[in-house]
Scaffold this motif. Structure first.
Motif, PDB file in Angstrom:
ATOM      1  N   VAL A 169      14.322 -15.833 -27.068  1.00  0.00           N
ATOM      2  CA  VAL A 169      13.380 -15.591 -28.168  1.00  0.00           C
ATOM      3  C   VAL A 169      13.861 -14.460 -29.068  1.00  0.00           C
ATOM      4  O   VAL A 169      13.930 -14.599 -30.297  1.00  0.00           O
ATOM      5  CB  VAL A 169      11.975 -15.280 -27.609  1.00  0.00           C
ATOM      6  N   LEU A 170      14.215 -13.323 -28.478  1.00  0.00           N
ATOM      7  CA  LEU A 170      14.654 -12.183 -29.283  1.00  0.00           C
ATOM      8  C   LEU A 170      15.982 -12.467 -29.976  1.00  0.00           C
ATOM      9  O   LEU A 170      16.213 -12.020 -31.103  1.00  0.00           O
ATOM     10  CB  LEU A 170      14.774 -10.934 -28.411  1.00  0.00           C
ATOM     11  N   GLY A 171      16.842 -13.211 -29.302  1.00  0.00           N
ATOM     12  CA  GLY A 171      18.115 -13.555 -29.932  1.00  0.00           C
ATOM     13  C   GLY A 171      17.956 -14.511 -31.094  1.00  0.00           C
ATOM     14  O   GLY A 171      18.778 -14.529 -32.016  1.00  0.00           O
ATOM     15  N   THR A 172      16.876 -15.288 -31.082  1.00  0.00           N
ATOM     16  CA  THR A 172      16.647 -16.282 -32.137  1.00  0.00           C
ATOM     17  C   THR A 172      15.856 -15.706 -33.305  1.00  0.00           C
ATOM     18  O   THR A 172      16.231 -15.889 -34.471  1.00  0.00           O
ATOM     19  CB  THR A 172      15.894 -17.496 -31.559  1.00  0.00           C
ATOM     20  N   VAL A 173      14.767 -15.015 -33.024  1.00  0.00           N
ATOM     21  CA  VAL A 173      13.873 -14.554 -34.105  1.00  0.00           C
ATOM     22  C   VAL A 173      13.656 -13.044 -34.093  1.00  0.00           C
ATOM     23  O   VAL A 173      12.866 -12.542 -34.894  1.00  0.00           O
ATOM     24  CB  VAL A 173      12.503 -15.266 -34.007  1.00  0.00           C
ATOM     25  N   GLY A 174      14.337 -12.318 -33.232  1.00  0.00           N
ATOM     26  CA  GLY A 174      14.055 -10.882 -33.115  1.00  0.00           C
ATOM     27  C   GLY A 174      15.203  -9.986 -33.515  1.00  0.00           C
ATOM     28  O   GLY A 174      15.386  -8.916 -32.925  1.00  0.00           O
ATOM     29  N   ARG A 175      15.975 -10.382 -34.532  1.00  0.00           N
ATOM     30  CA  ARG A 175      17.154  -9.594 -34.887  1.00  0.00           C
ATOM     31  C   ARG A 175      16.776  -8.178 -35.316  1.00  0.00           C
ATOM     32  O   ARG A 175      17.499  -7.215 -35.012  1.00  0.00           O
ATOM     33  CB  ARG A 175      17.960 -10.282 -35.982  1.00  0.00           C
ATOM     34  N   HIS A 176      15.656  -8.012 -36.028  1.00  0.00           N
ATOM     35  CA  HIS A 176      15.256  -6.675 -36.458  1.00  0.00           C
ATOM     36  C   HIS A 176      14.833  -5.823 -35.262  1.00  0.00           C
ATOM     37  O   HIS A 176      15.130  -4.628 -35.207  1.00  0.00           O
ATOM     38  CB  HIS A 176      14.121  -6.764 -37.473  1.00  0.00           C
ATOM     39  N   ALA A 177      14.135  -6.433 -34.316  1.00  0.00           N
ATOM     40  CA  ALA A 177      13.720  -5.701 -33.115  1.00  0.00           C
ATOM     41  C   ALA A 177      14.932  -5.250 -32.314  1.00  0.00           C
ATOM     42  O   ALA A 177      14.993  -4.111 -31.838  1.00  0.00           O
ATOM     43  CB  ALA A 177      12.801  -6.580 -32.256  1.00  0.00           C
ATOM     44  N   VAL A 178      15.915  -6.137 -32.144  1.00  0.00           N
ATOM     45  CA  VAL A 178      17.120  -5.782 -31.402  1.00  0.00           C
ATOM     46  C   VAL A 178      17.873  -4.667 -32.112  1.00  0.00           C
ATOM     47  O   VAL A 178      18.340  -3.698 -31.494  1.00  0.00           O
ATOM     48  CB  VAL A 178      18.024  -7.017 -31.219  1.00  0.00           C
ATOM     49  N   ALA A 179      18.007  -4.770 -33.428  1.00  0.00           N
ATOM     50  CA  ALA A 179      18.770  -3.775 -34.200  1.00  0.00           C
ATOM     51  C   ALA A 179      18.121  -2.395 -34.163  1.00  0.00           C
ATOM     52  O   ALA A 179      18.805  -1.386 -34.371  1.00  0.00           O
ATOM     53  CB  ALA A 179      18.927  -4.244 -35.641  1.00  0.00           C
ATOM     54  N   ARG A 180      16.832  -2.308 -33.917  1.00  0.00           N
ATOM     55  CA  ARG A 180      16.156  -1.014 -33.871  1.00  0.00           C
ATOM     56  C   ARG A 180      16.586  -0.172 -32.677  1.00  0.00           C
ATOM     57  O   ARG A 180      16.293   1.030 -32.619  1.00  0.00           O
ATOM     58  CB  ARG A 180      14.636  -1.196 -33.836  1.00  0.00           C
ATOM     59  N   PHE A 181      17.277  -0.776 -31.717  1.00  0.00           N
ATOM     60  CA  PHE A 181      17.706  -0.052 -30.522  1.00  0.00           C
ATOM     61  C   PHE A 181      19.224   0.107 -30.478  1.00  0.00           C
ATOM     62  O   PHE A 181      19.822   0.155 -29.403  1.00  0.00           O
ATOM     63  CB  PHE A 181      17.195  -0.767 -29.264  1.00  0.00           C
ATOM     64  N   SER A 182      19.837   0.211 -31.643  1.00  0.00           N
ATOM     65  CA  SER A 182      21.296   0.226 -31.731  1.00  0.00           C
ATOM     66  C   SER A 182      21.891   1.627 -31.685  1.00  0.00           C
ATOM     67  O   SER A 182      22.867   1.918 -32.350  1.00  0.00           O
ATOM     68  CB  SER A 182      21.738  -0.484 -33.015  1.00  0.00           C
ATOM     69  N   THR A 183      21.271   2.533 -30.913  1.00  0.00           N
ATOM     70  CA  THR A 183      21.833   3.856 -30.675  1.00  0.00           C
ATOM     71  C   THR A 183      21.733   4.169 -29.185  1.00  0.00           C
ATOM     72  O   THR A 183      20.879   3.623 -28.481  1.00  0.00           O
ATOM     73  CB  THR A 183      21.081   4.945 -31.467  1.00  0.00           C
ATOM     74  N   PHE A 184      22.562   5.084 -28.728  1.00  0.00           N
ATOM     75  CA  PHE A 184      22.518   5.470 -27.322  1.00  0.00           C
ATOM     76  C   PHE A 184      21.179   6.103 -26.966  1.00  0.00           C
ATOM     77  O   PHE A 184      20.653   5.896 -25.865  1.00  0.00           O
ATOM     78  CB  PHE A 184      23.651   6.461 -27.011  1.00  0.00           C
ATOM     79  N   GLY A 185      20.626   6.895 -27.884  1.00  0.00           N
ATOM     80  CA  GLY A 185      19.358   7.537 -27.604  1.00  0.00           C
ATOM     81  C   GLY A 185      18.235   6.545 -27.375  1.00  0.00           C
ATOM     82  O   GLY A 185      17.420   6.701 -26.458  1.00  0.00           O
ATOM     83  N   ARG A 186      18.172   5.512 -28.194  1.00  0.00           N
ATOM     84  CA  ARG A 186      17.108   4.515 -28.032  1.00  0.00           C
ATOM     85  C   ARG A 186      17.328   3.656 -26.791  1.00  0.00           C
ATOM     86  O   ARG A 186      16.363   3.236 -26.138  1.00  0.00           O
ATOM     87  CB  ARG A 186      17.023   3.659 -29.287  1.00  0.00           C
ATOM     88  N   LEU A 187      18.581   3.400 -26.452  1.00  0.00           N
ATOM     89  CA  LEU A 187      18.844   2.654 -25.219  1.00  0.00           C
ATOM     90  C   LEU A 187      18.451   3.476 -24.000  1.00  0.00           C
ATOM     91  O   LEU A 187      18.066   2.910 -22.964  1.00  0.00           O
ATOM     92  CB  LEU A 187      20.324   2.271 -25.142  1.00  0.00           C
ATOM     93  N   ALA A 188      18.533   4.802 -24.096  1.00  0.00           N
ATOM     94  CA  ALA A 188      18.079   5.645 -22.994  1.00  0.00           C
ATOM     95  C   ALA A 188      16.583   5.436 -22.747  1.00  0.00           C
ATOM     96  O   ALA A 188      16.128   5.352 -21.601  1.00  0.00           O
ATOM     97  CB  ALA A 188      18.365   7.114 -23.307  1.00  0.00           C
TER      98      ALA A 188
END
Length: 419
Positions: free
Chosen positions: A60-79
């Motif tokens: 689902v996220l890979g299909t329609v959630g590109r903005h949601a995925v991109a919001r976590f594109s830093t090491f700090g947010r992945l923490a």
């Protein structure tokens, strides 16, 4: 030796150690959730449902959630993502009960962990190449691939020892601890290497990296799209070996779990031997190597269904393991050379495709295995080999090697990845 040189870099060493522990925890979790569900319900169908529920967020996220995925594109947010995964995993043993409500709660936990994993996995894969210079992207990709290979071997072995002192449900808490360790490591990287995650401005302002659109990005890089499509087909067909190996061993050779463990170990040993070869391959001709590796694996899988002796089957299993790193490392290293936004989107598309393919395979191909285990191996292997050779033929005749270049690569200061 190339791996040792990489591990002398503190950022690579910290992330590798943390992710090695986290991946091992994931293996414990994957085994534990299946055991817990089966012990509570005695239903193999519910075990399959768990796999579907865990994969659904990736699709689902890979299909329609590109903005949601991109919001976590830093090491700090992945923490923060790993901290949330730690809380969910640690809470499960305290909320679990061996009844219908307990199973329902467990499925909710699996769904939450799958959603957080769908945010985490493509972003981490896209950030790892930024830790090293462009010439070493393939080697660092191989290093993190090796982590998964070791975990696949160590996971089943360690779970047997752990279950002597803890219950299956308590394995979730152990997995939560590994997530917590990963969160600390990622937080350290965010503070020390903020620029490796995009820029200090992105880390501090909270603005996400721009989200590239999937279809235009894939169209701009048709060879990558072809490789991702092949990856999805191969993962669809991999359900044959995942589900069919125990049936093949029982019906063809009259053996049980001990020989199944031997075959699984042969695949793992082959993968460990093949990893250094894949990570140190010279650049150039990536698609030919990728398609050839899948073709070899397809032929070996088909021959498993035709093998006349158990030693031959074990040898073929070793061959499939030997070429597996050439598929995973080759594609991910090539994607790692793209500009950050395109890299993240292509890795997310790849993950979506293989999750969808793997889930569909687990739902459909067991019926083929039930009809004929040997025939399922032959059909699955022939399909993978045929699609791999077809993709290579299309790429060599219909697509020019340098027809397109990664979008905005120069703007990000990254090398241009030749198609």
């Amino acid at each position: 030796m190339s791996y040792l040189r990489l591990l002398r870099q503190r950022s690579v060493l910290v992330l590798w150690l943390a992710q090695s522990l986290s991946v091992l925890g994931d293996r414990l979790y994957a085994l534990a959730v299946m055991w817990v569900v089966y012990a509570a319900t005695g239903s193999a169908s519910l075990m399959g449902l768990v796999a579907v529920v865990e994969s659904l967020p990736y699709i689902v996220l890979g299909t329609v959630g590109r903005h949601a995925v991109a919001r976590f594109s830093t090491f700090g947010r992945l923490a923060w993502v790993d901290a949330a995964r730690a809380l969910v995993a640690v809470a499960l043993p305290f909320l679990w009960s061996p009844d219908v409500w307990g199973v329902a709660l467990l499925l909710v936990g699996v769904l939450l962990l799958g959603t957080l994993g769908a945010l985490f996995d493509p972003n981490l894969g896209a950030l790892v190449p930024d830790l090293v210079e462009p010439s070493r992207v393939q080697q660092v990709t191989g290093l993190f691939d090796l982590t998964g290979r070791i975990a696949r071997i160590a996971g089943p072995a360690s779970i047997g020892l752990l279950l002597l002192v803890v219950s299956e449900v308590q394995l979730f808490a152990l997995n939560g601890i590994t997530f917590a360790v990963s969160a600390v490591a990622l937080g350290w990287l965010a503070r020390r290497y903020a620029t490796a995650a995009g820029s200090e401005e992105v880390e501090r302002s909270g603005r996400a990296r721009p989200a590239a659109r999937a279809w235009p990005t894939v169209r701009a890089h048709p060879r990558v799209g072809l490789a991702i499509g092949l990856h999805g087909v191969a993962l669809f067909c991999s359900a044959v070996t995942a589900v069919g190996m125990p049936a093949l061993l029982a019906t063809r050779y009259g053996t049980g779990a001990a020989v199944y463990g031997l075959v699984t170990a042969a695949v793992g040993i082959g993968a460990l031997l093949g990893n250094p070869l894949a990570s140190n391959r010279r650049s150039g001709g990536w698609l030919g190597v990728y398609c050839a590796a899948w073709a070899v694996q397809g032929v070996a899988t088909a021959c498993m269904g035709l093998a006349l002796s158990l030693p031959a089957l074990v040898l073929l299993a070793t061959v499939t393991g030997l070429v597996t790193p050439a598929t995973s490392v080759t594609l991910r290293a090539h994607l790692g050379a793209f500009a950050p936004a395109e890299r993240l989107r292509l890795m997310s598309v790849d993950q979506t495709v293989i999750r969808a393919g793997g889930t569909a395979g687990m739902l459909l191909l067991p019926f083929l295995v039930d009809a004929s285990p040997r025939g399922a191996f032959v059909v699955g292997g022939v399909v993978v080999a045929g699609v791999a050779l077809g993709a290579l033929l299309v790429a060599s005749r219909a697509l020019r090697p340098d027809a397109v270049l990664p979008v905005s690569a120069a703007a990000h200061g990254r090398p241009v990845a030749a198609e």
